[in-house]
Scaffold this active site. Structure first.
Site, PDB file in Angstrom:
ATOM      1  N   SER A   1       3.654  47.226  32.399  1.00 59.62           N
ATOM      2  CA  SER A   1       2.756  47.281  33.562  1.00 59.62           C
ATOM      3  C   SER A   1       2.351  48.716  33.856  1.00 59.62           C
ATOM      4  O   SER A   1       3.123  49.655  33.623  1.00 59.62           O
ATOM      5  CB  SER A   1       3.522  46.712  34.756  1.00 59.62           C
ATOM      6  OG  SER A   1       2.836  46.960  35.953  1.00 59.62           O
TER       7      SER A   1
ATOM      8  N   TYR B   1      11.498  45.770  40.733  1.00 56.02           N
ATOM      9  CA  TYR B   1      10.651  45.161  39.701  1.00 56.02           C
ATOM     10  C   TYR B   1      10.085  46.234  38.771  1.00 56.02           C
ATOM     11  O   TYR B   1      10.180  46.142  37.545  1.00 56.02           O
ATOM     12  CB  TYR B   1       9.495  44.365  40.332  1.00 56.02           C
ATOM     13  CG  TYR B   1       8.425  44.027  39.321  1.00 56.02           C
ATOM     14  CD1 TYR B   1       8.621  43.038  38.380  1.00 56.02           C
ATOM     15  CD2 TYR B   1       7.224  44.762  39.266  1.00 56.02           C
ATOM     16  CE1 TYR B   1       7.657  42.760  37.414  1.00 56.02           C
ATOM     17  CE2 TYR B   1       6.259  44.489  38.317  1.00 56.02           C
ATOM     18  CZ  TYR B   1       6.479  43.489  37.394  1.00 56.02           C
ATOM     19  OH  TYR B   1       5.530  43.230  36.434  1.00 56.02           O
TER      20      TYR B   1
ATOM     21  N   LYS C   1      10.628  47.193  34.489  1.00 48.47           N
ATOM     22  CA  LYS C   1       9.648  47.414  33.412  1.00 48.47           C
ATOM     23  C   LYS C   1       9.960  48.704  32.667  1.00 48.47           C
ATOM     24  O   LYS C   1       9.866  48.776  31.447  1.00 48.47           O
ATOM     25  CB  LYS C   1       8.223  47.440  33.986  1.00 48.47           C
ATOM     26  CG  LYS C   1       7.730  46.082  34.453  1.00 48.47           C
ATOM     27  CD  LYS C   1       7.613  45.080  33.304  1.00 48.47           C
ATOM     28  CE  LYS C   1       7.466  43.655  33.781  1.00 48.47           C
ATOM     29  NZ  LYS C   1       7.631  42.631  32.738  1.00 48.47           N
TER      30      LYS C   1
END
Ligand code: NAD
Ligand code: WQD
Length: 340
Positions: free
Chosen positions: A126, A151, A155
């Site tokens: 991302s 979150y 990644k």
């Protein structure tokens, strides 16, 4: 026919990718635990492509179950790994759920790959790894910034887990794809985004407001250092994004990778503000959006958009769809969902 395992394949980006893989002649096996999607999605895929992909309802946290799956579906040529928890706000409330799900699922797959001779791995990363970049548009060489949420941190850690594993000499090559903001739906409206509960992302909130599911859209801030004061993002059509996954898999399968781990930005290269999204949506659909400017959302990045030149040159891939058509596809999908 080469076989691709798609984890999270009934999810939003996964389902669109399965369609494009099938269009390109791949055989697809989907693994999904349906924690954020529905088995009906398989029917939507079959209606578009005429081919029903194999579907296994399974949790990637279940290492033994995954091993049985690898044994059952022999000859997997590549894995595209979408399965993950992705709600930024929830990750702040439930960090351990996010670390366990996103990290352990990845580790389980990487551990099994050498045993079953699977050498190629595409990972869903991302643009969140860049935080607020110092230079725009942002290239793949920009430094990663400390993550704003658990979150986002998963990644970054997952990118490192993949790189470290490959560097350790495991017989694996990988492509890390950093998505900007995927939006829209398949033009057939057979598949699209299915947010559970109150949407956190802009476009489902916009379409649900237009459909009367939500009374009002909040535009989070108009006092940013941007031309109209609202935040800027790089909104990429989900079908364009899906196509990049097919190219990434083909690149590895045909030995075209330039290094064992490659990283690509997947964006349009164009920054669009929240107010531009609202205005374009109204123009394209003819529906007036009830919205108000509210305060900033904690943790929001002011502005980010991609420099996709490396992906354009190396993958021969480009985001083609216009914002207008993409928002129209999101609206068509919402109209099919009705008040959901
Ligand atoms: P999504 O929630 O629609 O799809 C993810 C799918 O994975 C869901 O179908 C869910 O049921 C499944 N899943 C989750 N945990 C699982 C597990 N342990 N085992 C099996 N299945 C599991 O999300 P999406 O928007 O399609 O995102 C796909 C990937 O792309 C994710 O890794 C996400 O972090 C990443 N990503 C998404 C965006 C975005 O804005 N949508 C942006 C950048 C990166
Ligand atoms: C877009 C813009 C909001 C909702 C998130 C994750 C990121 C990535 C993509 C996975 C922002 C504004 C939003 C609303 C608004 N996901 N907005 N009103 O924040 O760019 O990124 O999804 O990796 O990690 O953080 O996307 O769709 O939430 O917001 O004004 O009701 O819309 O402030 O400027 P974001 P988003």
């Amino acid at each position: 026919m080469q076989k691709i395992l798609v984890t999270g394949g009934t999810g939003y980006i996964g389902s669109h990718t399965v369609v494009e893989l099938q269009h390109a002649g791949f055989e697809v096996v989907i693994v999904d635990n349906l924690s954020n999607s529905s088995a009906d999605v398989v029917e939507g895929i079959a209606r578009i492509t005429g081919v029903r992909p194999a579907f296994e309802r399974l949790d990637c946290l279940d290492g033994e179950g995954l091993e049985r799956l690898f044994a059952k579906h022999g000859g997997i040529a590549a894995i595209i790994h979408f399965a993950a928890s992705k709600a930024v706000g929830e990750s702040v409330q439930k960090p351990l759920l996010y670390y366990r799900n996103n990290l352990t699922s990845l580790i389980n797959l990487l551990e099994l790959m050498p045993k079953y001779g699977v050498e190629n791995f595409v990972f869903s990363s991302s643009c969140t790894v860049y935080g607020q970049p110092d230079v725009l548009p942002v290239t793949e060489r920009a430094p990663r910034k400390p993550a704003e949420s658990p979150y986002g941190n998963t990644k970054q850690i997952c990118e490192d887990i993949v790189s470290d594993t490959v560097r350790s000499g495991a017989p694996i090559r990988s492509i890390l794809l950093r998505y900007f903001n995927p939006i829209g739906a398949h033009p057939s409206a057979e598949i699209g985004e299915l947010p559970l509960g109150v949407p956190q992302n802009l476009i489902p909130f916009v379409t649900q407001t237009a459909a009367g599911v939500r009374p009002k859209l909040s535009v989070f801030g108009n006092d940013y250092d941007t031309p109209d004061g609202s935040c800027i993002r790089d909104y990429i059509n989900v079908v364009d994004l899906a196509k990049a996954h097919v190219i990434a898999a083909q690149r590895m399968l045909t030995g075209k990778s330039k290094s064992a781990v490659e990283t690509f930005n997947l964006g349009t290269g164009r920054g669009v503000s929240v107010l531009e999204v609202v205005n374009t949506f109204e123009k394209v659909t003819g529906v007036k959006l009830n919205y108000e400017i509210t305060g900033r959302r904690a943790g929001d990045i002011e502005k980010i958009w991609a420099n996709p030149a490396y992906a354009n040159a190396e993958l021969g891939w480009q985001a083609k769809e216009t914002l207008e058509n993409t928002l129209a596809s999101a609206w068509k999908w919402q109209q099919k969902l009705g008040k959901r």
